[in-house]
Design an enzyme around this catalytic site. Structure first.
Site, PDB file in Angstrom:
ATOM      1  CE  LYS A  52      -1.796   2.782   3.581  1.00  0.00           C
ATOM      2  NZ  LYS A  52      -2.691   3.101   4.689  1.00  0.00           N
ATOM      3  CD  GLU A  63      -4.862   4.764   1.639  1.00  0.00           C
ATOM      4  OE1 GLU A  63      -4.015   3.893   1.855  1.00  0.00           O
ATOM      5  OE2 GLU A  63      -5.505   5.318   2.544  1.00  0.00           O
ATOM      6  CE  LYS A  88      -7.076   2.134   2.661  1.00  0.00           C
ATOM      7  NZ  LYS A  88      -6.504   1.281   3.698  1.00  0.00           N
TER       8      LYS A  88
HETATM    9  P1  13P Z   1      -8.823   4.733   7.910  1.00  0.00           P
HETATM   10  O1  13P Z   1      -9.835   3.713   7.504  1.00  0.00           O
HETATM   11  O2  13P Z   1      -8.677   4.907   9.391  1.00  0.00           O
HETATM   12  O3  13P Z   1      -8.964   6.020   7.157  1.00  0.00           O
HETATM   13  O4  13P Z   1      -7.405   4.167   7.480  1.00  0.00           O
HETATM   14  C1  13P Z   1      -7.263   3.566   6.260  1.00  0.00           C
HETATM   15  C2  13P Z   1      -5.875   3.704   5.854  1.00  0.00           C
HETATM   16  O5  13P Z   1      -5.229   2.734   5.554  1.00  0.00           O
HETATM   17  C3  13P Z   1      -5.295   5.047   5.823  1.00  0.00           C
HETATM   18  O6  13P Z   1      -4.156   5.021   5.044  1.00  0.00           O
END
Ligand code: 13P
Length: 346
Positions: A138, A179, A221
């Site tokens: 990620k 993400e 994401k």
């Molecule tokens: P949250 O669901 O707490 O936003 O965290 C997800 C995440 O991986 C943030 O990088």
């Protein structure tokens, strides 16, 4: 095509298998410590290890969770009995993932904006994590909505870094979770959030294309299209579902196997309700599995109950499993607020 192609496709599909989502537990030491401090939990390596052991040894977690994203410290740790966390996960049928970015830093020349770092040496780190058993990764980019921002310079720099990261992951056998988080902070309207999220996703997929990233071997994401946290008018659940799915259908190629949302500071109930509404209203026309990759919206009740006390572990695990179950239901459009009755605790 590389020697990992089939494995990457299989892993990506398994990450978003029907009824399952991804558990984010990749808080950096700084973020984890901040959450501990708020609850009066001592910020020690051992407490971080014990908390991650609590999460990963939750009985039946793999009924709802396909994989979990770990942090560099965590992927090297073991249970108190000495079983490596990676083995605990694979034995339970959960895929180990790893956060590989090194954090969002101020973007030079762009006051109020960030760019995520971590590309230097990434090829070697990916090789090490693959060897340790990780099968996905990620990288989180942060986009802030404010007066005159985000700038194109910020969107382009972040999307470029995401694409370079994703290409390196696919080369090294890890499925990249891409993400781009448009932050919920601010008093902006849902319409403004839509506009920024759409621009962000267009730029991200343009850069992924330029860097030859295979869309069918990655997971997106994103954040949801939602009213800013301090906006006086808060969009309703159905409005969030419609705006979010509309934005995604307009920007995300159908070859992507799955979309796993972050919770981004929404309440745990809203995070489940929004995900559920998207599946109820759009499942028939969605080319992707629509699921979750939440951290706070899954972990928070368990963390608050545990508070660093070993005798609270079993009950905290029930709370964690309950949130995983609610979100698994939401990923199938089968969640309802009756499910929010907390599990009986002794
Ligand atoms: P949250 O669901 O707490 O936003 O965290 C997800 C995440 O991986 C943030 O990088």
């Amino acid at each position: 095509m590389n020697s990992y192609t089939q494995e990457l496709k299989n892993t990506a599909r398994a990450m978003v298998a029907e009824g399952k989502g991804i558990l984010a537990m990749d808080e950096s030491n700084g973020t984890c410590n901040r959450r501990f401090e708020k609850l009066g939990i001592a910020t020690t390596v051992e407490n971080r290890r014990a908390y991650r052991e609590l999460i990963l040894t939750t009985p039946n977690l793999s009924n709802y969770i396909s994989g979990a994203i770990l942090y560099d410290e965590t992927i090297r740790q073991s249970t108190q009995e000495g079983v490596p966390f990676v083995k605990v996960m694979t034995d339970a049928g959960m895929i180990p993932g790893i956060k590989v970015d090194t954090g969002a830093k101020d973007l030079a020349g762009h006051p109020g904006e960030k760019v995520t770092e971590g590309l230097d040496g990434l090829r070697d780190r990916i090789a090490e994590y693959y060897e340790m058993g990780a099968r996905f990764a990620k990288w989180r980019a942060v986009i802030t909505i404010g007066d005159g921002i985000p700038s194109y310079g910020c969107l382009e720099a972040n999307a470029h870094a995401l694409a370079r990261y994703a290409a390196l992951c696919q080369e090294g056998g890890l499925v990249p979770i891409v993400e781009p988080e448009v932050l919920i902070d601010g008093d902006h309207t849902i319409e403004r959030c839509y506009e920024v999220t759409e621009k962000t996703l267009h730029e991200v997929f343009r850069q992924l294309y330029v860097q030859n990233v295979a869309y069918d071997q990655m997971i997106l994401k994103p954040s949801m299209v939602i009213s800013g946290a301090s906006c006086p008018v808060q969009a309703k659940v159905e409005e969030v579902a419609t705006a979010t799915m509309g934005c995604l259908l307009n920007t995300v190629p159908p070859a992507v196997p799955g979309i796993a949302f972050l919770s981004g500071g929404q309440s745990k109930e809203r995070a489940s309700a929004h995900l559920n509404a998207m599946n109820v209203m759009f499942k028939a026309q969605s080319p992707w599995r629509i699921t979750f990759s939440y951290a706070r919206a899954i972990q928070q009740p368990a963390l608050e109950y545990w508070r660093g006390n070993p005798s609270n572990v079993a009950e905290a695990q029930k709370l964690l499993l309950h949130r995983a179950m609610c979100n698994s239901a939401a990923s199938q459009g089968a969640y309802n607020t009756d499910m929010e009755k907390q599990p009986a605790l002794v």
